[in-house]
Design a protein around this motif. Structure first.
Motif, PDB file in Angstrom:
ATOM      1  N   PRO A 123       0.841  -1.198   0.000  1.00  0.00           N
ATOM      2  CA  PRO A 123       0.000   0.000   0.000  1.00  0.00           C
ATOM      3  C   PRO A 123       0.879   1.253   0.000  1.00  0.00           C
ATOM      4  O   PRO A 123       1.869   1.332   0.716  1.00  0.00           O
ATOM      5  CB  PRO A 123      -0.818  -0.113   1.286  1.00  0.00           C
ATOM      6  N   VAL A 124       0.494   2.195  -0.828  1.00  0.00           N
ATOM      7  CA  VAL A 124       1.244   3.434  -0.925  1.00  0.00           C
ATOM      8  C   VAL A 124       0.786   4.359   0.188  1.00  0.00           C
ATOM      9  O   VAL A 124      -0.407   4.650   0.325  1.00  0.00           O
ATOM     10  CB  VAL A 124       1.011   4.095  -2.312  1.00  0.00           C
ATOM     11  N   ARG A 125       1.722   4.803   0.999  1.00  0.00           N
ATOM     12  CA  ARG A 125       1.383   5.696   2.106  1.00  0.00           C
ATOM     13  C   ARG A 125       1.492   7.122   1.609  1.00  0.00           C
ATOM     14  O   ARG A 125       2.518   7.542   1.092  1.00  0.00           O
ATOM     15  CB  ARG A 125       2.328   5.487   3.273  1.00  0.00           C
ATOM     16  N   GLN A 126       0.442   7.860   1.767  1.00  0.00           N
ATOM     17  CA  GLN A 126       0.435   9.247   1.330  1.00  0.00           C
ATOM     18  C   GLN A 126       1.021  10.114   2.438  1.00  0.00           C
ATOM     19  O   GLN A 126       0.784   9.865   3.623  1.00  0.00           O
ATOM     20  CB  GLN A 126      -0.990   9.690   1.004  1.00  0.00           C
ATOM     21  N   PRO A 127       1.784  11.137   2.041  1.00  0.00           N
ATOM     22  CA  PRO A 127       2.425  11.985   3.061  1.00  0.00           C
ATOM     23  C   PRO A 127       1.493  13.025   3.671  1.00  0.00           C
ATOM     24  O   PRO A 127       1.944  14.039   4.148  1.00  0.00           O
ATOM     25  CB  PRO A 127       3.565  12.654   2.275  1.00  0.00           C
ATOM     26  N   TRP A 128       0.198  12.766   3.638  1.00  0.00           N
ATOM     27  CA  TRP A 128      -0.767  13.672   4.270  1.00  0.00           C
ATOM     28  C   TRP A 128      -1.859  12.843   4.931  1.00  0.00           C
ATOM     29  O   TRP A 128      -2.106  11.690   4.571  1.00  0.00           O
ATOM     30  CB  TRP A 128      -1.376  14.645   3.251  1.00  0.00           C
ATOM     31  N   GLN A 132      -6.103  16.472   6.587  1.00  0.00           N
ATOM     32  CA  GLN A 132      -5.437  17.440   5.714  1.00  0.00           C
ATOM     33  C   GLN A 132      -6.022  17.373   4.305  1.00  0.00           C
ATOM     34  O   GLN A 132      -6.202  18.398   3.647  1.00  0.00           O
ATOM     35  CB  GLN A 132      -3.923  17.172   5.669  1.00  0.00           C
ATOM     36  N   GLN A 133      -6.327  16.174   3.849  1.00  0.00           N
ATOM     37  CA  GLN A 133      -6.908  16.007   2.516  1.00  0.00           C
ATOM     38  C   GLN A 133      -8.280  16.679   2.434  1.00  0.00           C
ATOM     39  O   GLN A 133      -8.561  17.410   1.486  1.00  0.00           O
ATOM     40  CB  GLN A 133      -7.017  14.519   2.172  1.00  0.00           C
ATOM     41  N   ARG A 134      -9.130  16.445   3.428  1.00  0.00           N
ATOM     42  CA  ARG A 134     -10.462  17.066   3.440  1.00  0.00           C
ATOM     43  C   ARG A 134     -10.366  18.582   3.477  1.00  0.00           C
ATOM     44  O   ARG A 134     -11.080  19.285   2.743  1.00  0.00           O
ATOM     45  CB  ARG A 134     -11.279  16.555   4.627  1.00  0.00           C
ATOM     46  N   LEU A 135      -9.465  19.111   4.322  1.00  0.00           N
ATOM     47  CA  LEU A 135      -9.303  20.557   4.411  1.00  0.00           C
ATOM     48  C   LEU A 135      -8.755  21.146   3.114  1.00  0.00           C
ATOM     49  O   LEU A 135      -9.192  22.209   2.662  1.00  0.00           O
ATOM     50  CB  LEU A 135      -8.370  20.920   5.573  1.00  0.00           C
ATOM     51  N   ALA A 136      -7.808  20.452   2.488  1.00  0.00           N
ATOM     52  CA  ALA A 136      -7.232  20.938   1.231  1.00  0.00           C
ATOM     53  C   ALA A 136      -8.311  21.034   0.160  1.00  0.00           C
ATOM     54  O   ALA A 136      -8.364  22.015  -0.604  1.00  0.00           O
ATOM     55  CB  ALA A 136      -6.102  20.028   0.767  1.00  0.00           C
ATOM     56  N   ILE A 164      -5.450  17.539  -4.874  1.00  0.00           N
ATOM     57  CA  ILE A 164      -6.490  18.095  -5.747  1.00  0.00           C
ATOM     58  C   ILE A 164      -6.630  17.268  -7.019  1.00  0.00           C
ATOM     59  O   ILE A 164      -7.740  16.942  -7.454  1.00  0.00           O
ATOM     60  CB  ILE A 164      -6.189  19.569  -6.068  1.00  0.00           C
ATOM     61  N   LEU A 165      -5.505  16.904  -7.625  1.00  0.00           N
ATOM     62  CA  LEU A 165      -5.552  16.117  -8.865  1.00  0.00           C
ATOM     63  C   LEU A 165      -6.144  14.727  -8.618  1.00  0.00           C
ATOM     64  O   LEU A 165      -6.903  14.220  -9.453  1.00  0.00           O
ATOM     65  CB  LEU A 165      -4.150  16.002  -9.476  1.00  0.00           C
ATOM     66  N   ASN A 166      -5.798  14.107  -7.501  1.00  0.00           N
ATOM     67  CA  ASN A 166      -6.380  12.794  -7.188  1.00  0.00           C
ATOM     68  C   ASN A 166      -7.895  12.891  -7.037  1.00  0.00           C
ATOM     69  O   ASN A 166      -8.630  12.024  -7.485  1.00  0.00           O
ATOM     70  CB  ASN A 166      -5.762  12.223  -5.914  1.00  0.00           C
ATOM     71  N   ALA A 167      -8.334  13.938  -6.363  1.00  0.00           N
ATOM     72  CA  ALA A 167      -9.775  14.106  -6.165  1.00  0.00           C
ATOM     73  C   ALA A 167     -10.478  14.342  -7.493  1.00  0.00           C
ATOM     74  O   ALA A 167     -11.573  13.806  -7.744  1.00  0.00           O
ATOM     75  CB  ALA A 167     -10.031  15.289  -5.226  1.00  0.00           C
ATOM     76  N   ARG A 168      -9.863  15.101  -8.400  1.00  0.00           N
ATOM     77  CA  ARG A 168     -10.465  15.338  -9.720  1.00  0.00           C
ATOM     78  C   ARG A 168     -10.533  14.047 -10.524  1.00  0.00           C
ATOM     79  O   ARG A 168     -11.523  13.781 -11.205  1.00  0.00           O
ATOM     80  CB  ARG A 168      -9.656  16.382 -10.495  1.00  0.00           C
ATOM     81  N   SER A 169      -9.462  13.262 -10.488  1.00  0.00           N
ATOM     82  CA  SER A 169      -9.447  12.018 -11.280  1.00  0.00           C
ATOM     83  C   SER A 169     -10.474  11.005 -10.763  1.00  0.00           C
ATOM     84  O   SER A 169     -10.974  10.191 -11.516  1.00  0.00           O
ATOM     85  CB  SER A 169      -8.059  11.411 -11.304  1.00  0.00           C
ATOM     86  N   ARG A 170     -10.780  11.057  -9.457  1.00  0.00           N
ATOM     87  CA  ARG A 170     -11.779  10.153  -8.890  1.00  0.00           C
ATOM     88  C   ARG A 170     -13.182  10.726  -8.993  1.00  0.00           C
ATOM     89  O   ARG A 170     -14.147  10.101  -8.580  1.00  0.00           O
ATOM     90  CB  ARG A 170     -11.463   9.850  -7.438  1.00  0.00           C
ATOM     91  N   GLY A 171     -13.293  11.955  -9.507  1.00  0.00           N
ATOM     92  CA  GLY A 171     -14.604  12.563  -9.668  1.00  0.00           C
ATOM     93  C   GLY A 171     -15.138  13.193  -8.397  1.00  0.00           C
ATOM     94  O   GLY A 171     -16.334  13.421  -8.276  1.00  0.00           O
ATOM     95  N   LYS A 172     -14.281  13.445  -7.437  1.00  0.00           N
ATOM     96  CA  LYS A 172     -14.711  14.042  -6.177  1.00  0.00           C
ATOM     97  C   LYS A 172     -14.832  15.552  -6.261  1.00  0.00           C
ATOM     98  O   LYS A 172     -15.397  16.179  -5.392  1.00  0.00           O
ATOM     99  CB  LYS A 172     -13.725  13.689  -5.052  1.00  0.00           C
ATOM    100  N   LEU A 173     -14.248  16.166  -7.294  1.00  0.00           N
ATOM    101  CA  LEU A 173     -14.353  17.630  -7.468  1.00  0.00           C
ATOM    102  C   LEU A 173     -15.197  17.950  -8.677  1.00  0.00           C
ATOM    103  O   LEU A 173     -15.223  17.298  -9.648  1.00  0.00           O
ATOM    104  CB  LEU A 173     -12.965  18.263  -7.643  1.00  0.00           C
TER     105      LEU A 173
END
Length: 173
Positions: A123-128, A132-136, A164-173
């Motif tokens: 599993p890839v560990r994200q540095p946030w 922090q992700q929700r607030l960003a 931000i880019l991850n959220a856009r690619s998953r359709g969250k934005l």
């Protein structure tokens, strides 16, 4: 004055320079020959289309046209057995046998090849963190720039951009 070979009617002088038949439907249907077109791969950007006549056949056979994506046309590539040297080599390679066909081709005494061990993906560990992700994402929706968000959350601008880019690619934005 030139005459039509089919009906005997007079041909216009300009038409007679290229054709020996008139423009009537019957004469067109009897005498007009379709042209064979060939697509020659020149480069990635475009194909070149030519009329396949004797001169073009000779040029293809001599290897004049080179498809940068697949090798070359003509006899510059060794021709497969049973193919004459005057004909262009096929541009498409032979299809690979399916797994079932390969199993039939393998001698009975040979053991099947060992299956490669599948590496379990770590599993890839994200540095946030999740907070922090929700607030960003909330700050981004409010119109803040990634560098402003990064300074508020204590992250790098790169990490905020990745969120931000991850959220856009998953359709969250």
């Amino acid at each position: 004055m030139e005459k039509c070979v089919t009906c005997g009617g007079e041909l216009h002088p300009e038409r007679a320079k290229k054709y020996n038949y008139c423009m009537s439907r019957e004469c067109q249907e009897k005498n007009a020959k379709g042209l064979t077109m060939v697509a020659i791969g020149v480069n990635k950007a475009a194909e070149q289309y030519m009329i396949l006549d004797e001169q073009t056949k000779e040029e293809l056979a001599s290897g004049k046209y080179h498809d940068q994506r697949r090798g070359s046309f003509g006899t510059s590539v060794s021709a497969p057995a049973g193919e004459s040297a005057g004909e262009p080599a096929p541009a498409v390679p032979a299809p690979r046998p399916r797994p079932a066909e390969r199993a039939q081709q393998r001698p009975r005494s040979a053991a099947p090849p060992a299956a490669p061990k599948a590496a379990t993906p770590k599993p890839v560990r994200q540095p946030w963190s999740q907070s922090q992700q929700r607030l960003a994402l909330l700050y981004n929706e409010q119109g803040l720039r990634p560098d402003e968000i990064a300074s508020k959350l204590g992250l790098s601008t790169y990490n905020v951009t990745q969120i931000i880019l991850n959220a856009r690619s998953r359709g969250k934005l």
